[in-house]
Scaffold this motif. Sequence first.
Motif, PDB file in Angstrom:
ATOM      1  N   ILE A 286      -7.669   1.860 -10.887  1.00 38.83           N
ATOM      2  CA  ILE A 286      -6.293   2.059 -10.440  1.00 38.83           C
ATOM      3  C   ILE A 286      -6.230   2.466  -8.972  1.00 38.83           C
ATOM      4  CG2 ILE A 286      -4.188   3.406 -10.780  1.00 38.83           C
ATOM      5  CD1 ILE A 286      -4.931   3.584 -13.750  1.00 38.83           C
ATOM      6  N   ARG A 287      -6.947   3.535  -8.622  1.00 40.99           N
ATOM      7  CA  ARG A 287      -6.894   4.020  -7.249  1.00 40.99           C
ATOM      8  C   ARG A 287      -7.493   3.030  -6.267  1.00 40.99           C
ATOM      9  NH1 ARG A 287      -4.162   5.773  -4.773  1.00 40.99           N
ATOM     10  NH2 ARG A 287      -5.400   7.006  -3.336  1.00 40.99           N
ATOM     11  N   ARG A 288      -8.568   2.370  -6.672  1.00 43.45           N
ATOM     12  CA  ARG A 288      -9.208   1.436  -5.744  1.00 43.45           C
ATOM     13  C   ARG A 288      -8.338   0.198  -5.510  1.00 43.45           C
ATOM     14  NH1 ARG A 288     -15.135  -1.427  -6.130  1.00 43.45           N
ATOM     15  NH2 ARG A 288     -15.190  -2.169  -3.983  1.00 43.45           N
ATOM     16  N   THR A 289      -7.634  -0.235  -6.537  1.00 43.67           N
ATOM     17  CA  THR A 289      -6.713  -1.358  -6.352  1.00 43.67           C
ATOM     18  C   THR A 289      -5.610  -0.985  -5.371  1.00 43.67           C
ATOM     19  OG1 THR A 289      -7.120  -2.075  -8.630  1.00 43.67           O
ATOM     20  CG2 THR A 289      -5.192  -2.994  -7.531  1.00 43.67           C
ATOM     21  N   GLU A 290      -5.036   0.197  -5.550  1.00 45.30           N
ATOM     22  CA  GLU A 290      -3.989   0.653  -4.638  1.00 45.30           C
ATOM     23  C   GLU A 290      -4.527   0.782  -3.211  1.00 45.30           C
ATOM     24  OE1 GLU A 290      -2.757   4.327  -6.346  1.00 45.30           O
ATOM     25  OE2 GLU A 290      -1.521   3.392  -7.902  1.00 45.30           O
ATOM     26  N   SER A 291      -5.724   1.342  -3.074  1.00 44.25           N
ATOM     27  CA  SER A 291      -6.310   1.532  -1.746  1.00 44.25           C
ATOM     28  C   SER A 291      -6.611   0.205  -1.070  1.00 44.25           C
ATOM     29  CB  SER A 291      -7.598   2.360  -1.851  1.00 44.25           C
ATOM     30  OG  SER A 291      -7.328   3.652  -2.328  1.00 44.25           O
TER      31      SER A 291
ATOM     32  N   LEU B 239      -5.017  -2.685  -1.487  1.00 44.58           N
ATOM     33  CA  LEU B 239      -3.768  -3.266  -0.992  1.00 44.58           C
ATOM     34  C   LEU B 239      -3.233  -2.450   0.186  1.00 44.58           C
ATOM     35  CD1 LEU B 239      -1.588  -5.407  -1.206  1.00 44.58           C
ATOM     36  CD2 LEU B 239      -0.424  -3.965  -2.905  1.00 44.58           C
ATOM     37  N   ALA B 240      -3.367  -1.126   0.121  1.00 43.94           N
ATOM     38  CA  ALA B 240      -2.902  -0.273   1.222  1.00 43.94           C
ATOM     39  C   ALA B 240      -3.650  -0.604   2.517  1.00 43.94           C
ATOM     40  CB  ALA B 240      -3.098   1.194   0.867  1.00 43.94           C
ATOM     41  N   ASN B 241      -4.956  -0.801   2.414  1.00 49.06           N
ATOM     42  CA  ASN B 241      -5.739  -1.166   3.598  1.00 49.06           C
ATOM     43  C   ASN B 241      -5.314  -2.519   4.150  1.00 49.06           C
ATOM     44  OD1 ASN B 241      -7.233   1.191   3.460  1.00 49.06           O
ATOM     45  ND2 ASN B 241      -8.871   0.277   2.242  1.00 49.06           N
ATOM     46  N   TRP B 242      -5.007  -3.445   3.250  1.00 52.78           N
ATOM     47  CA  TRP B 242      -4.523  -4.767   3.671  1.00 52.78           C
ATOM     48  C   TRP B 242      -3.201  -4.615   4.431  1.00 52.78           C
ATOM     49  CZ3 TRP B 242      -0.379  -7.975   3.292  1.00 52.78           C
ATOM     50  CH2 TRP B 242      -0.569  -9.329   3.554  1.00 52.78           C
ATOM     51  N   LEU B 243      -2.280  -3.823   3.891  1.00 54.88           N
ATOM     52  CA  LEU B 243      -0.989  -3.611   4.551  1.00 54.88           C
ATOM     53  C   LEU B 243      -1.175  -2.946   5.911  1.00 54.88           C
ATOM     54  CD1 LEU B 243       1.108  -2.313   1.511  1.00 54.88           C
ATOM     55  CD2 LEU B 243       1.360  -4.535   2.640  1.00 54.88           C
ATOM     56  N   LYS B 244      -2.064  -1.951   5.980  1.00 56.97           N
ATOM     57  CA  LYS B 244      -2.302  -1.261   7.234  1.00 56.97           C
ATOM     58  C   LYS B 244      -2.867  -2.211   8.290  1.00 56.97           C
ATOM     59  CE  LYS B 244      -4.299   2.984   9.120  1.00 56.97           C
ATOM     60  NZ  LYS B 244      -4.771   2.332  10.359  1.00 56.97           N
TER      61      LYS B 244
ATOM     62  N   GLY C   9       5.147   2.702   7.358  1.00 56.88           N
ATOM     63  CA  GLY C   9       4.866   4.086   7.703  1.00 56.88           C
ATOM     64  C   GLY C   9       3.728   4.661   6.883  1.00 56.88           C
ATOM     65  N   GLU C  10       3.828   4.572   5.558  1.00 55.12           N
ATOM     66  CA  GLU C  10       2.809   5.088   4.640  1.00 55.12           C
ATOM     67  C   GLU C  10       2.294   3.940   3.788  1.00 55.12           C
ATOM     68  OE1 GLU C  10       3.679   8.954   2.723  1.00 55.12           O
ATOM     69  OE2 GLU C  10       5.624   8.805   3.733  1.00 55.12           O
ATOM     70  N   ALA C  11       1.148   3.431   4.169  1.00 60.00           N
ATOM     71  CA  ALA C  11       0.599   2.252   3.491  1.00 60.00           C
ATOM     72  C   ALA C  11       0.290   2.528   2.023  1.00 60.00           C
ATOM     73  CB  ALA C  11      -0.659   1.775   4.209  1.00 60.00           C
ATOM     74  N   ASP C  12      -0.218   3.719   1.699  1.00 59.90           N
ATOM     75  CA  ASP C  12      -0.533   4.054   0.307  1.00 59.90           C
ATOM     76  C   ASP C  12       0.728   4.042  -0.561  1.00 59.90           C
ATOM     77  OD1 ASP C  12      -3.249   4.329   0.680  1.00 59.90           O
ATOM     78  OD2 ASP C  12      -3.131   6.460   1.142  1.00 59.90           O
ATOM     79  N   LEU C  13       1.806   4.632  -0.023  1.00 61.53           N
ATOM     80  CA  LEU C  13       3.071   4.662  -0.758  1.00 61.53           C
ATOM     81  C   LEU C  13       3.618   3.252  -0.947  1.00 61.53           C
ATOM     82  CD1 LEU C  13       5.396   6.316  -2.003  1.00 61.53           C
ATOM     83  CD2 LEU C  13       6.397   6.458   0.291  1.00 61.53           C
ATOM     84  N   ALA C  14       3.574   2.462   0.116  1.00 56.63           N
ATOM     85  CA  ALA C  14       4.069   1.087   0.040  1.00 56.63           C
ATOM     86  C   ALA C  14       3.267   0.254  -0.957  1.00 56.63           C
ATOM     87  CB  ALA C  14       4.022   0.435   1.421  1.00 56.63           C
ATOM     88  N   ALA C  15       1.946   0.443  -0.973  1.00 54.39           N
ATOM     89  CA  ALA C  15       1.099  -0.306  -1.903  1.00 54.39           C
ATOM     90  C   ALA C  15       1.435   0.043  -3.343  1.00 54.39           C
ATOM     91  CB  ALA C  15      -0.374  -0.020  -1.616  1.00 54.39           C
ATOM     92  N   GLY C  16       1.611   1.342  -3.625  1.00 53.89           N
ATOM     93  CA  GLY C  16       1.964   1.756  -4.981  1.00 53.89           C
ATOM     94  C   GLY C  16       3.299   1.190  -5.421  1.00 53.89           C
ATOM     95  N   MET C  17       4.273   1.169  -4.520  1.00 51.17           N
ATOM     96  CA  MET C  17       5.589   0.631  -4.853  1.00 51.17           C
ATOM     97  C   MET C  17       5.519  -0.870  -5.096  1.00 51.17           C
ATOM     98  SD  MET C  17       7.833   2.818  -2.093  1.00 51.17           S
ATOM     99  CE  MET C  17       9.406   2.054  -2.526  1.00 51.17           C
TER     100      MET C  17
END
Length: 226
Positions: free
Chosen positions: A150-155, A157-162, A173-181
């Motif tokens: 779960i966390r690695r999938t979110e991370s 995608l967050a890294n991709w967005l960043k 602004g917050e890639a982790d938050l955006a990835a989770g949403m």
Amino acid sequence: MAKTKVKISERHSGSEAPRGRGRPQTRSDEETRAVILDAARHEFASAGYAATSIESVARSAGVSTKTLYRLIPNKAALFEATITDRLDRFVSQVRLRACDGDDIEGALREALIACGELILDEEVIALQRTILGESKTFPEMAQTFYQKAIRRTESTLANWLKTQADRGLIAVGEADLAAGMLLGMLAFQPQRAALFGRAAVPGRKELERRAGACAALFVKGCSVTI
């Protein structure tokens, strides 16, 4: 009699070792490990963690328990390896789909499809059912799945967005938050329906449709042009 002994000795002293009763090893350790992990994923998803044994996985993979123990030391390590192996392939796939031009919406759609293929996989959902049912008995299993899947999938995608934000293609602004949403918007509804047996996991076309809608909503928002 002496002549017969010489022939037998010659036959066993050549460059090739005598073939045992089992099948000769034709796969590398890496290939054998991949076969074992595929078998283990199926066993964990269908039988549950408690009922799955090293012996049953070895039998399903068509290898000896000795070979399995040589490559993977115990059941806990086997469970973790099934998750990390799947995630390693997923991470490589998402990295390869980085946006090369200015079509950020199309690139995000492809990244979300890759995420959806992992999250909405039938065996992954079956594995989650197992974890929910056995987490009190085996809390380490739930912890492993949460951290490694779960966390690695979110991370990822967050890294991709960043990365896309750093290139000036999107503002996040917050890639982790955006990835989770984004992942919640993409997968929560069909995942929950499949998890509780209310619907089958979506097929490829439905996943593509959902990923496209999520990407468009994220990039363009819900503003109305007047």
